[in-house]
Every structure is written in C-alpha cells, then in structure tokens.
Design an enzyme around this catalytic site. Structure first.
Site, short mmCIF file in Angstrom:
data_model
loop_
_atom_site.label_atom_id
_atom_site.label_comp_id
_atom_site.label_asym_id
_atom_site.label_seq_id
_atom_site.Cartn_x
_atom_site.Cartn_y
_atom_site.Cartn_z
N CYS A 325 0.84 -1.20 0.00
CA CYS A 325 0.00 0.00 0.00
C CYS A 325 0.88 1.26 0.00
O CYS A 325 1.51 1.55 -1.01
CB CYS A 325 -0.98 -0.04 1.17
SG CYS A 325 -2.38 1.09 0.95
N HIS A 423 -3.59 -5.61 1.24
CA HIS A 423 -3.37 -5.93 2.65
C HIS A 423 -3.80 -7.37 2.92
O HIS A 423 -4.72 -7.88 2.28
CB HIS A 423 -4.19 -5.00 3.55
CG HIS A 423 -3.76 -3.58 3.51
ND1 HIS A 423 -2.64 -3.11 4.16
CD2 HIS A 423 -4.32 -2.49 2.90
CE1 HIS A 423 -2.52 -1.81 3.96
NE2 HIS A 423 -3.52 -1.41 3.20
#
Length: 481
Positions: A325, A423
């Site tokens: 991310c 994630h």
C-alpha cells in the site's frame, strides 16, 4: 458496554471473547464501537471501512462485519488532525477542535447505526474508547458514558493489573464519573493477572466493600494469545531458535494495518523485527515497507533515519524488498498529494526502485478481493484494499497480483522488489509460503493465519467461560442463565 480505565486495558479482547461465548450458545450477537481511533482498519461486507478490531469481533460473533459496527472511525495523520470516516465512508479531514464540535452531528450517525444493529441482533456487546474519566472530552461524548446514557446501557469496567495500581485505576475512574454514570457501572473485570490468586483476594474484597460493586472476573495473562491488535504494535517477539529468515520493518510514525504481519510474527521460521526511531536496522533477508496514513511524511522520516542508504545496501547484497500500500507508493518515483489529503499538499520523490508514480485521489478504494499472486506460476491470494492512491507507470506491466479482470502492483525486472496495494496477503497459506520462498526460505512451514485466529478466539472464550461470572453478565443482557 465494556469500558476501560485506560487505553489497552483489554476492552477489544473482552468484547471479542464475549461475542464468541454468546455465539457458542446460539445467541445472535454483534459487536459495536461508537467511535474508534485506529490506523488498523478493515473493509466490511457492505464495502465500508471500520476498525480492524470490530472486524475480528464480528468473526467471533459468527457474522459478517458491517459499517454500522463502527460508525465513527478516526485515522490520525498528524498529532492534531485525522481523517474522519462515518458509517464506512470518508467525510474528510478535521483537526481536534473541529471534530469536537462535529461530535454533536456524529452522535446522530452513532445512534442510527446502533438502532439498526439492535433491530437485527438479540444482544450487542459495545466497546468504549480510552477511558470514561477523560474530563476534557466529556462534552458531547459519543464514545463512553455519553453513549451509554443515551441508550440506557449497563457498563462493565475493565482494568489492566499488569500496569500496576489496579485498585486506584478502578476507584479513581468511578470517582470522576457523575452519580448516574457511577450507578451505570454494574461490575469490574480485572485483566492480565499473573501470580498467586490468593494474594489478590483481600484486595478484591476491599474493592467490593468500598464501591458496592462486584468483581465479575479476574482474567489471567494469556501467553501467546495472538489476535488482531486495534492499533498498538507489539514489538515483543518470542524466542525462535529455529528461525531461518530475518524480516525487518520500519515502525513508521503513521504505520497502518500492521496486522498484515501477524502471520509472520507467528511463523516459527521467521525472526521479525520492527525498527523504531533512532535504532539501527539490522541485516535482513526481507525488508517490508508497510502501509502508512501519511505516506509523504513517513517517507521523509525514513530518509531522515538513514533508511535509504540501508535499503540500497540491502538490495545490492541480494536482499528482497516488499512494499504494501503506502510502501508500494514509496517504491515508485513520485508521490503527489495535490488535494492535501494526508497533510500539506505537495509532491515527494520516491525511492525509485519501481518505475511508477502515484497521485492521491479523493475517492478511497475499498475492496475485499481474491486472486492470484504472480510467483511460482501463480498461487491463490486473498486480502483487501484500502487506499486513496492511484499508481501508473511502466512497472505495472509486470504485475504482482491478478485480481479477476484487473491487475495490481509490480515486480521489478530483477525480481528483488515487489509492491502491491493488497493488505492481508500473508494470511493465505499458499501466498505466504510463496512469498517466503521468494524471500529466500527454501522450505517454509505451512501457516494458516485464519485457523490460528479461530483457535485463539476459542482459547479466549474458554478462558472467559472459566473465569467470568457469566450468570451476572447474561442477566445484564437480559438473557437466560
């Protein structure tokens, strides 16, 4: 409602455990946290963003997580500012003073979400935030007693004996409440007890005589209990004599979703270390740049801490580098925040190991996904996306992950650098094993984070059933004993 004498007293864990205890008995139960301040978040089944702890509590209750379970989520990006998320959707950034005024409006959303859950479930276990005795935050409170008074909810107060002064914590908290709030507290739970229980009995008797309120349980310190943390990083690692792979992560000032690495923390063949400010990063086989709520600020912090030279040396000697991310964005050439979504508007130069550039956009991407990790010919992977960044560039022609009809992330031409927006990619056993082989572990042991999480919830529920006065708690819930 479970309120605590302080942050990290054990509220989240107790709520999760009670949800599992009730679920075992066939009770339709749901968790609820009116207001949460955390950088560990999850994507709910209805596509909203909620605190990670509430997603875990929903799993404990045997139900899908919904945005109503955490109607107000605050994600700090500075000491005085945070992104405000209401019923799963980003409202915008506010400083502390502006949010204090906004709480009167947020209260309506909190009560609306609570009403919807109350209509669907037989029981709700509500989690407070911080402490109800924070006098400066009492006005327009929606997180603790302000909420409990609004919905006429009984309260249990939990305290962490491991901090010391547990009786002062409990009596002092009661002393700072109003008469009606004090009457609302129906009992105490003492958490993380270690030692000889008989030595505690005289104190428990005094506490009950002094306050007129019962102690409904003394919970032992559960060694090795691994559940998704609400926010704080547990940097204590068990000794692992068989550790074969060294994994290092910077403990970024605005690190988010560090529960991505719980599977690595539990893996018997890995030595995982978070490196904080002023600490020298040790030699590693794999370095991971985690997610961040303030990517440009954390990137500047990394450079100031000497990480750029360290990472260059790491790669030069054959180490692997993974960015997740915000970490993916740092691996690129440019990060632009023209709208000032994560601080002051501007542009920062990335590390440049992947040929891509990122622009932060107002619309946040929120998805639960599954697909294929492009290692070893392709292995299954699952996870979730929570990001405002949109990344483009030639590096994306070598994607790291395929998600149905679209692709995600990038792998460098030499195969040493991998970045993704996904994630939770270590939670899938096959994806975890493939990534560890990529990082240099020849024969990784299988580790199923989902199964371990279920085992931890079962262990927690067993403990609560043994140590709590469930008859009294069921009476508060108006349930048969």
């Amino acid at each position: 409602m479970i309120q605590g004498t302080s942050s990290d007293a054990g509220k989240s864990t107790l709520v999760a455990g009670l949800c599992r205890v009730l679920h075992r008995r066939g009770v339709a139960v749901a968790p609820f946290k009116p207001q949460n301040m955390a950088l560990n978040s999850a994507v709910s089944a209805d596509g909203g963003e909620i605190g990670r702890a509430q997603a875990l509590q929903a799993q404990a209750a045997g139900i899908e997580a919904s945005s109503d379970m955490n109607p107000v989520l605050l994600k700090p990006h500075s000491d005085c500012g945070a992104q405000v998320i209401v019923q799963g959707r980003v409202l915008g950034n506010m400083d502390a003073l502006a949010y204090q005024q906004y709480k009167r409006i947020a209260r309506a959303a909190v009560l609306e979400s609570h009403a919807r859950l109350s209509a669907r479930y037989r029981a709700l276990i509500v989690e407070g935030a911080g402490s109800p005795a924070e006098i400066n935050l009492r006005e327009h409170d929606i997180a603790n007693m302000g909420f409990a008074e609004a919905v006429d909810c009984p309260v249990l107060l939990i305290a962490d004996i491991g901090r010391g002064g547990v009786f002062a914590q409990l009596v002092g908290t009661l002393a700072l409440l109003s008469d009606s709030e004090r009457a609302r507290v129906r009992g105490f739970v003492i958490n993380r007890f270690r030692g000889e229980r008989r030595l505690l009995e005289s104190g428990l008797q005094w506490l009950q005589q002094h306050t007129g309120k019962p102690v409904l349980g003394v919970l032992p310190y559960l060694h090795g209990l691994h559940l998704d943390a609400e926010d704080a990083i547990d940097r204590e690692q068990p000794a692992k004599p068989q550790a074969l792979l060294r994994v290092v992560l910077p403990a970024l000032p605005h690190i988010s979703n560090h529960n991505d690495f719980d599977a690595l923390r539990q893996h018997p063949q890995l030595r995982l270390r978070f490196v904080g400010p002023g600490e020298e990063p040790p030699a590693a086989d794999l370095v991971i740049l985690p997610g961040s709520k303030a990517v440009r600020s954390d990137l500047a912090w990394l450079r100031a801490q000497g990480w750029e030279d360290y990472l260059n040396t790491h790669l030069r000697y054959g180490g692997r580098l993974l960015g997740i991310c915000g970490g993916l964005q740092m691996l690129g050439r440019v990060i632009a925040d023209p709208l000032g979504l994560e601080g002051s508007a501007g542009t920062s130069e990335g590390f440049g190991w992947l040929d891509l550039h990122t622009t932060l956009a107002a619309d946040k991407q929120l998805r639960n996904v599954q697909g294929e990790l492009r290692l070893e010919g392709g292995v299954p992977v699952t996870g979730y996306e929570i990001h405002a960044g949109v990344s483009r560039g030639p590096a994306l022609a070598r994607p790291a992950i395929r998600l149905g009809e679209r692709e995600d992330g990038a792998i460098s031409a030499d195969g040493r650098v991998l970045g993704t927006y996904l994630h939770g990619l270590f939670d899938h056993p096959q994806a975890c094993a493939a990534l560890l082989r990529w990082a240099g572990l020849a024969r990784p042991q299988a580790l199923d984070r989902g199964a371990l999480r279920e085992a931890a919830l079962a262990r927690l529920a067993d403990c609560l059933e043994a140590e709590l006065d469930l008859r009294a708690i069921f009476a508060l819930l108006e349930l048969p004993a």
